[in-house]
Scaffold this active site. Structure first.
Site, PDB file in Angstrom:
ATOM      1  N   ASP A 423     139.778  46.909  19.382  1.00  0.00           N
ATOM      2  CA  ASP A 423     141.017  47.827  19.323  1.00  0.00           C
ATOM      3  C   ASP A 423     140.571  49.294  19.403  1.00  0.00           C
ATOM      4  O   ASP A 423     139.824  49.758  18.579  1.00  0.00           O
ATOM      5  CB  ASP A 423     141.919  47.640  18.138  1.00  0.00           C
ATOM      6  CG  ASP A 423     142.384  46.208  18.118  1.00  0.00           C
ATOM      7  OD1 ASP A 423     142.925  45.772  19.170  1.00  0.00           O
ATOM      8  OD2 ASP A 423     142.213  45.575  17.096  1.00  0.00           O
ATOM      9  N   THR A 424     141.032  49.997  20.199  1.00  0.00           N
ATOM     10  CA  THR A 424     140.387  51.159  20.783  1.00  0.00           C
ATOM     11  C   THR A 424     141.431  52.179  21.191  1.00  0.00           C
ATOM     12  O   THR A 424     142.560  51.823  21.456  1.00  0.00           O
ATOM     13  CB  THR A 424     139.611  50.675  22.031  1.00  0.00           C
ATOM     14  OG1 THR A 424     138.660  49.717  21.611  1.00  0.00           O
ATOM     15  CG2 THR A 424     138.962  51.790  22.767  1.00  0.00           C
TER      16      THR A 424
END
Length: 619
Positions: A423-424
């Site tokens: 998750d970025t």
């Protein structure tokens, strides 16, 4: 559309495909697909307070008078600069830096610092950072890898003793590696910055001190992350600091629209603004970090931080039908995008048609083949001999593409046999001089490890979970080694000029998403916004995995299709044998700045993700 009318509209070559010969079968559609009510349930009449979604599968979006029917909006156009980020306030901060004469790098650092406060579910200075940028003076794409190594005091034996099911746990101190973000900011600013360092960090300091309302999706993710950290068996050594930092009044996290402040992070940013990168890696912040990890029984030390430095690199590239697509190598999955495109190029995507089952099938099979190599070979090149040039070669792609069948799924997929010899949050911005920055930054899974050092206001990444524990694997854990990285910026050029600074966030979705953006633009002519708004696919599962796949998936994996994928394509793919999964929101988040030459003018077109809370602006 009636089948007779639909078939009459298809080219003769398409009719020969067994995929396009399928008819839609309602029985093949999963009940409640996309979160929709099952057929025997009544449709909701209104959106009740507290419900996360309002799903009416019989209602479509409004009609736009121009552009793609599925586009959410038009790109933002400007002559002097542009930015697209996952939060409107971060975009505004970047635009403000550009208007004050800052470079695209100044804007990128300011944006990232703001997002560390505004979007802690995806990023922060406890994580790593990668960038590609167009250097207008050197007239080339430049890469920077800001990836931290594992603690030197953490041995393979200790890691294996903490493993669960043969893999590292998803949270806790054993997953923490050196945060590379602040040094990456510093390296970029030292080479390309125009404004003073402290001035670049000022917007983030002000936001963290004064506070900001939390958007719906970010609020939901914070609450779900905090719940996971304190759940039984989570394995997080200490959670009081995380709850104090992010929990707000009830300790469970903000609700949509609640005002969030982080004075600890503001104080940390002030130390970095005054002392530069050394304040973090060889100063008071490093001292606090070491004391904290000693207190909780972790392994990260000041000496690990002091030894860290980012690496400048020459990005790899491939030509996809006349477009140069770039990727950072190092310890990332970046070249998977290039491998996929090299295989997809062997098929006539234009003839098959946009969102056709045939085109989708080819792309998913290319992903499966590329990801076998990804799991077998990708690793830190300081510790392993990664055969990059062979993996991204056209000859190798031709051999792999020849395995893909038009009428069936590959039932046995293996990595290629390398010749003798591993998750970025994403944002993009551009300035008046033509510099374009593609930057991605992450704590890996959600908010990260669950660990927040005393009084610092940020969470440490859990990137170490992606190490392998198998003897002989190029990505096997070792002290002082960088783990395999999922975060990858994207960049594309045409005719020697910059074209797109872009990215698609989301773990293993990133190469899949990048390839879909390039295909949508090059093969189907979609403009910069509709290319991102187009329905996406996400394939999960490989015979070899980097640890992100869920257990118990079918042999051919799980193919998730967004609700907007045509029903006939879903039915045809199911008939072919693909296991179609429910849309789960894991289709990535896209930002892009496009460069256009309009006579003697330079025009920027900025696009943002319709699936999240961000925005794109230009001026």
């Amino acid at each position: 559309m009636r089948r007779r009318t639909f078939l009459a509209a298809l080219p003769a070559t398409a009719l020969a495909s067994p995929l396009l010969a399928q008819t839609e079968s309602p029985a093949q559609k999963s009940p409640g697909q996309g979160g929709a009510p099952a057929p025997d349930q009544p449709l909701p009449k209104r959106w009740d307070a507290g419900e996360p979604r309002f799903v009416r599968p019989d209602v479509q979006a409004g009609d736009r008078p121009f552009g793609a029917s599925f586009a959410s909006r038009t790109a933002a156009y400007g002559l002097s600069g542009a930015a697209g980020t996952a939060h409107p306030l971060a975009t505004q901060a970047g635009i403000d830096i550009l208007k004050r004469g800052g470079s695209a790098v100044d804007a990128a650092v300011a944006i990232n610092a703001c997002l560390g406060f505004l979007e802690p579910t995806s990023c922060g200075i406890g994580g790593d950072c990668y960038a590609m940028l167009w250097d207008p003076k050197a007239r080339k794409v430049v890469g920077l890898a800001g990836s931290g190594a594992s603690p030197r005091a953490l041995t393979l034996d200790i890691v294996r003793s903490r493993a669960k099911g043969g893999a590292l746990p998803p949270r806790g101190a054993v997953t923490v590696s050196v945060p590379g973000t602040v040094d990456a900011w510093w390296a970029l600013h030292q080479r390309y910055g125009r404004l003073p360092w402290a001035e670049v960090l000022a917007p983030a300091i002000a936001l963290a001190e004064n506070g900001a309302p939390v958007p719906d999706i970010i609020a939901w993710y914070i609450r779900s992350n905090l719940a996971a950290f304190v759940s039984p068996g989570a394995g997080v050594e200490e959670t009081a600091n995380a709850i104090r930092t992010y929990g707000l009044a009830d300790g469970k996290g903000p609700k949509p629209g609640a005002v969030f402040r982080n004075p600890d992070l503001a104080r940390t940013y002030r130390m970095i603004a005054e002392g530069g990168r050394d304040a973090f890696y060889d100063g008071p912040i490093a001292d606090t970090i070491e004391r904290y990890f000693r207190r909780i029984g972790g392994w990260l030390r000041r000496s690990d931080l002091a030894a860290h430095h980012s690496e400048w690199s020459e990005p790899h590239k491939t030509d996809y039908r006349g477009t140069d697509v770039y990727a950072i190598g190092a310890n990332t999955q970046g070249i998977a995008t290039l491998q996929m495109l090299n295989m997809i190029e062997r098929f006539d995507m234009g003839e098959a048609g946009f969102q056709s089952p045939e085109a989708l099938h080819w792309c998913v099979e290319a992903k499966r083949l590329a990801y076998e190599d990804r799991a077998r070979y990708y690793a830190d090149p300081h510790f392993a001999d990664v055969p990059v040039e062979w993996l991204i070669s056209k000859d190798y792609a031709a051999k792999r593409a020849a395995l893909i069948r038009r009428d069936r799924i590959l039932t046995s997929v293996h990595p290629g046999q390398a010749p003798s010899q591993g998750d970025t949050t994403y944002f993009s911005c551009a300035d008046r001089d033509g510099m374009m920055v593609s930057m991605i930054q992450s704590n890996f899974r959600g908010m990260g490890s669950g660990l927040v050092a005393d009084g610092l206001g940020f969470m440490f990444q859990d990137r170490g979970q992606l190490f392998s524990l198998s003897d002989g694997h190029p990505n096997i854990y070792a002290p002082g080694k960088r783990p395999f990285q999922t975060i990858i910026p994207g960049f594309a050029c045409k005719d020697g000029e910059p074209w797109m600074s872009f990215g698609v966030m989301g773990g293993d979705m990133q190469p899949q998403g990048q390839a879909q953006i390039i295909v949508n633009r090059v093969d189907y002519g979609l403009e910069v916004q509709s290319a991102g708004d187009s329905p996406r696919w996400h394939h999960e599962g490989s015979s070899q995995s980097m640890g992100e796949d869920s257990p118990g998936l079918p042999a051919t994996g799980l193919l998730r299709l967004e609700t907007g994928v045509p029903d006939r394509a879903k039915a045809a793919l199911a008939d072919l044998g693909w296991t179609i999964g429910e849309p789960d929101g894991g289709f990535g988040r896209y930002e892009c700045v496009e460069h256009r030459a309009e006579g003697r003018d330079r025009v920027y077109a900025a696009a943002s993700e319709m699936r999240a809370d961000g925005c794109a602006l230009a001026f």
